[in-house]
Design an enzyme around this catalytic site. Structure first.
Site, PDB file in Angstrom:
ATOM      1  CB  CYS A   1      88.923  -6.914  18.330  1.00 45.77           C
ATOM      2  SG  CYS A   1      90.328  -7.566  18.606  1.00 45.77           S
TER       3      CYS A   1
ATOM      4  CG  ASP B   1      82.658  -9.561  18.604  1.00 47.71           C
ATOM      5  OD1 ASP B   1      83.379  -8.603  19.269  1.00 47.71           O
ATOM      6  OD2 ASP B   1      82.608  -9.471  17.277  1.00 47.71           O
TER       7      ASP B   1
ATOM      8  CG  HIS C   1      82.067  -4.755  15.069  1.00 48.74           C
ATOM      9  ND1 HIS C   1      82.241  -4.819  16.238  1.00 48.74           N
ATOM     10  CD2 HIS C   1      82.550  -5.915  14.463  1.00 48.74           C
ATOM     11  CE1 HIS C   1      82.401  -6.019  16.909  1.00 48.74           C
ATOM     12  NE2 HIS C   1      82.825  -6.662  15.762  1.00 48.74           N
TER      13      HIS C   1
HETATM   14  N1  COA Z   1      94.299 -21.300  25.418  1.00 49.81           N
HETATM   15  C1  COA Z   1      94.738 -21.503  26.522  1.00 49.81           C
HETATM   16  N2  COA Z   1      96.092 -21.179  26.926  1.00 49.81           N
HETATM   17  C2  COA Z   1      96.844 -20.810  25.839  1.00 49.81           C
HETATM   18  C3  COA Z   1      96.347 -20.808  24.382  1.00 49.81           C
HETATM   19  C4  COA Z   1      94.707 -21.225  24.267  1.00 49.81           C
HETATM   20  N3  COA Z   1      94.306 -21.354  23.144  1.00 49.81           N
HETATM   21  N4  COA Z   1      97.270 -20.548  23.640  1.00 49.81           N
HETATM   22  C5  COA Z   1      98.239 -20.119  24.452  1.00 49.81           C
HETATM   23  N5  COA Z   1      97.998 -20.404  25.637  1.00 49.81           N
HETATM   24  C6  COA Z   1      98.886 -20.357  26.838  1.00 49.81           C
HETATM   25  C7  COA Z   1     100.129 -21.015  26.775  1.00 49.81           C
HETATM   26  O1  COA Z   1     100.275 -22.312  27.245  1.00 49.81           O
HETATM   27  C8  COA Z   1     100.954 -20.034  27.464  1.00 49.81           C
HETATM   28  O2  COA Z   1     100.832 -20.409  28.764  1.00 49.81           O
HETATM   29  P1  COA Z   1     102.081 -20.118  29.980  1.00 49.81           P
HETATM   30  O3  COA Z   1     102.477 -18.717  29.807  1.00 49.81           O
HETATM   31  O4  COA Z   1     101.622 -20.570  31.319  1.00 49.81           O
HETATM   32  O5  COA Z   1     103.094 -21.023  29.548  1.00 49.81           O
HETATM   33  C9  COA Z   1     100.791 -18.914  27.079  1.00 49.81           C
HETATM   34  O6  COA Z   1      99.423 -18.781  26.908  1.00 49.81           O
HETATM   35  C10 COA Z   1     101.346 -18.059  25.897  1.00 49.81           C
HETATM   36  O7  COA Z   1     101.676 -18.802  24.921  1.00 49.81           O
HETATM   37  P2  COA Z   1     102.099 -18.617  23.532  1.00 49.81           P
HETATM   38  O8  COA Z   1     101.868 -19.687  22.560  1.00 49.81           O
HETATM   39  O9  COA Z   1     103.374 -17.763  23.565  1.00 49.81           O
HETATM   40  O10 COA Z   1     100.685 -17.512  23.165  1.00 49.81           O
HETATM   41  P3  COA Z   1     100.882 -15.881  22.997  1.00 49.81           P
HETATM   42  O11 COA Z   1     101.270 -15.159  24.309  1.00 49.81           O
HETATM   43  O12 COA Z   1     101.901 -15.449  21.903  1.00 49.81           O
HETATM   44  O13 COA Z   1      99.388 -15.487  22.353  1.00 49.81           O
HETATM   45  C11 COA Z   1      97.526 -16.245  21.556  1.00 49.81           C
HETATM   46  C12 COA Z   1      98.881 -16.055  21.351  1.00 49.81           C
HETATM   47  C13 COA Z   1      97.009 -16.428  20.025  1.00 49.81           C
HETATM   48  C14 COA Z   1      97.236 -17.782  22.277  1.00 49.81           C
HETATM   49  C15 COA Z   1      96.928 -15.154  22.143  1.00 49.81           C
HETATM   50  O14 COA Z   1      97.243 -13.940  21.371  1.00 49.81           O
HETATM   51  C16 COA Z   1      95.382 -14.888  22.130  1.00 49.81           C
HETATM   52  O15 COA Z   1      94.778 -16.100  22.589  1.00 49.81           O
HETATM   53  N6  COA Z   1      94.623 -14.210  21.242  1.00 49.81           N
HETATM   54  C17 COA Z   1      93.286 -14.233  20.981  1.00 49.81           C
HETATM   55  C18 COA Z   1      92.879 -12.998  20.953  1.00 49.81           C
HETATM   56  C19 COA Z   1      91.208 -12.829  20.498  1.00 49.81           C
HETATM   57  O16 COA Z   1      90.466 -13.783  20.893  1.00 49.81           O
HETATM   58  N7  COA Z   1      90.886 -11.572  20.219  1.00 49.81           N
HETATM   59  C20 COA Z   1      89.221 -11.284  20.139  1.00 49.81           C
HETATM   60  C21 COA Z   1      88.994 -11.916  18.822  1.00 49.81           C
HETATM   61  S1  COA Z   1      89.244 -11.225  17.403  1.00 49.81           S
HETATM   62 ZN    ZN Z   2      83.650  -8.601  15.891  1.00 51.42          ZN
END
Ligand code: COA
Ligand code: ZN
Length: 340
Positions: free
Chosen positions: A264, A41, A233
């Site tokens: 976040c 975080d 937080h």
């Molecule tokens: N690890 C690595 N790569 C990932 C992945 C993961 N967990 N999930 C998706 N990807 C990659 C895909 O392979 C794709 O790659 P490419 O562009 O090279 O083909 C790309 O990311 C997009 O994939 P998609 O399924 O369309 O994901 P998205 O762009 O809609 O994003 C999440 C969705 C959930 C993966 C993304 O929003 C995310 O990781 N969010 C986390 C936010 C976070 O941690 N916030 C703080 C904590 S609260």
């Molecule tokens: Zn938090």
């Protein structure tokens, strides 16, 4: 996270008088368990990438401080969270101390596969209880997140314990109030899928102690089979008050972030978690058994500004513990002798 557990066979500590709500010191009859989230975080929102070597060295020293859990990193998309793009390398290089669980954040199936490959001790799945925040943070509606996380739970099939962190459980910075019943519904859905634990997160510091008391009571009534954790937080200065409200309600596990880093990147107005060392210092002073080596932890906390390149909010690392006294100024010493 900070964890608290009631020890079997010992009487339960009372921190409130039955009538007036006065606080009393306790006699170490409970253990309180902390989950350190600074390297997840905390570092995910830092403007500058913390080098992999530094992350590994920090986690290794934190492993010696008495934590029950350390949230090492996140297997989110590296495009979404570039500051944790070295998750595999960090997990591969840390020294694992027996008794400490090394957990990781997981938003989807791809993340879960990476986490299993990295031999995480726990998968901490994440979704929001606010539709707007879920769309901002995870780029999908809550129902899609739930379907994806259900798939993860099915795929893991009991091989690794699963915790679910529910973001914005006490309010959303865009939608406002999030109904407690809605949060409890999500907890219930995940409990039905057999997860080990649930963390209710106050992602942008919107919780107040009375609200926390209500939530804790409902969680404990409905879900005492779950490992329940609270994640606060300190965005509006209510962090430690909320910890206290939760402890008084019987919660024994908390997330905390060294130095009070955190936030976040997809929650507008987010700022740091409760500072682990400040929370541990408070609970230690009250007589709770946190199992932490506070002196060692404070030495690490004092290093945090060097690691991130700026001041950090934690207070006890600056002020010292309440038992760390200052030398008496010479003139006061002299006055003391004159009036003796
Ligand atoms: N690890 C690595 N790569 C990932 C992945 C993961 N967990 N999930 C998706 N990807 C990659 C895909 O392979 C794709 O790659 P490419 O562009 O090279 O083909 C790309 O990311 C997009 O994939 P998609 O399924 O369309 O994901 P998205 O762009 O809609 O994003 C999440 C969705 C959930 C993966 C993304 O929003 C995310 O990781 N969010 C986390 C936010 C976070 O941690 N916030 C703080 C904590 S609260
Ligand atoms: Zn938090």
């Amino acid at each position: 996270m900070i964890r608290i557990v009631r020890r079997a066979g010992l009487p339960q500590a009372s921190t409130t008088s039955s009538g007036g709500g006065a606080l009393h010191e306790v006699n170490s009859v409970r253990a309180i368990f902390f989950n350190e989230v600074a390297t997840r975080d905390g570092f995910q929102i830092e403007p500058a990438f913390v080098p992999t070597d530094t992350k590994v060295a920090l986690i290794d020293v934190l492993s010696e401080c008495g934590y029950a859990k350390i949230e090492v990193t996140s297997f989110a998309s590296p495009k979404a969270i570039p500051m944790l793009r070295d998750a595999e390398e960090v997990m591969g290089r840390i020294r694992r101390v027996p008794g400490v669980e090394y957990t990781v954040l997981v938003p989807n199936l791809r993340g879960a596969e990476r986490a299993l490959e990295a031999r995480a001790d726990e998968l901490n799945l994440v979704m929001s209880t606010s539709e707007t925040h879920n769309l901002a943070n995870l780029r999908m509606p809550m129902a899609h997140s739930f379907a994806a996380l259900s798939e993860v739970i099915k795929m893991v099939d009991g091989r690794t314990p699963i915790n679910v962190s529910l973001s914005c459980g006490f309010g959303c910075p865009m939608e406002g109030k999030v109904a407690q019943e809605k949060v409890l519904d999500w907890v219930s859905h995940f409990a039905d899928l057999g997860v080990r634990g649930v963390t209710v997160c106050d992602t942008t510091g919107m919780a107040h102690p009375a609200q926390v008391s209500r939530m804790v009571e409902a969680l404990q009534q409905g879900f005492d089979q779950l490992q329940l954790t609270l994640h606060f937080h300190n965005t509006r200065g209510m962090g430690l008050a909320n910890v206290l409200a939760a402890v008084q309600g019987g919660i024994t596990r908390f997330d905390g972030s060294l130095g009070g880093l955190g936030g976040c990147p997809y929650a507008p107005g987010a700022s740091g978690n409760i500072s682990s060392e400040d929370a541990i210092h408070m609970l230690d002073a009250m007589g709770y058994d946190t199992g932490m080596d506070l002196q060692k932890l404070l030495a690490v906390a004092r290093h945090m500004p060097h690691i991130v390149g700026h001041e950090v909010p934690g207070q006890v690392a600056k002020a010292g513990r309440i038992t760390d006294l200052h030398a008496v100024p010479a003139e006061v010493d002299e006055m003391g002798r004159q009036f003796a």
